[in-house]
Design a protein around this motif. Structure first.
Motif: not given
Length: 155
Positions: A1-19
């Motif tokens: 579960m922790a790795s899924v949350v880490q992956r979601l946070r990493a994806e969010y960080a990429k989306e936010l950087a582009l935004y």
């Protein structure tokens, strides 16, 4: 579960950087803070015409996703998402479809004009982030990203 949350946070960080790269002007940031929730709320109201359950499930699910990300703005955006969902439900239940469209179509059009024509066309002079990389994740995260001040405005 922790790795899924880490992956979601990493994806969010990429989306936010582009935004953030596409939202450099303070006025454009403010336009998006106001108009993105309008467009989400209108979309949820339209979905509420199909079934009253849809806007609530989408809003609560999105709010839960925001909370899992645990950003400084997650709680605010999650609460806003729930308000949008329940408001959309109330609108869809109280209005006839034609009434709903008479109220919401102009709001939706104004929202897009403000964001695309004014924000990106006149102020930023660059395409919106979603025009370069549209994903389900970027749509779901739109309110959270719009309510997260860009790094240059936080510093």
């Amino acid at each position: 579960m922790a790795s899924v949350v880490q992956r979601l946070r990493a994806e969010y960080a990429k989306e936010l950087a582009l935004y953030e790269s596409c939202h450099q002007q303070r006025l454009n940031v403010l336009i998006h803070m106001a108009m993105v929730p309008v467009e989400v709320g209108v979309s949820l109201a339209w979905l509420g015409l199909l079934s009253p359950v849809i806007p609530v499930l989408l809003a609560v699910g999105t709010a839960a996703y925001y909370l899992v990300l645990q950003t400084p703005y997650s709680l605010l955006a999650a609460a806003g998402q729930c308000v949008l969902g329940f408001s959309a439900l109330a609108l869809a239940r109280r209005c006839q479809p034609i009434q709903l469209c008479l109220w919401t179509v102009p709001l939706y059009v104004v929202s897009w004009v403000m964001q695309i024509v004014v924000g990106h066309g006149l102020l930023e002079k660059k395409k919106p982030a979603m025009a370069t990389q549209l994903s389900l994740n970027s749509v779901v995260l739109s309110v959270l990203m719009a309510w997260t001040p860009p790094k240059q405005l936080r510093d």
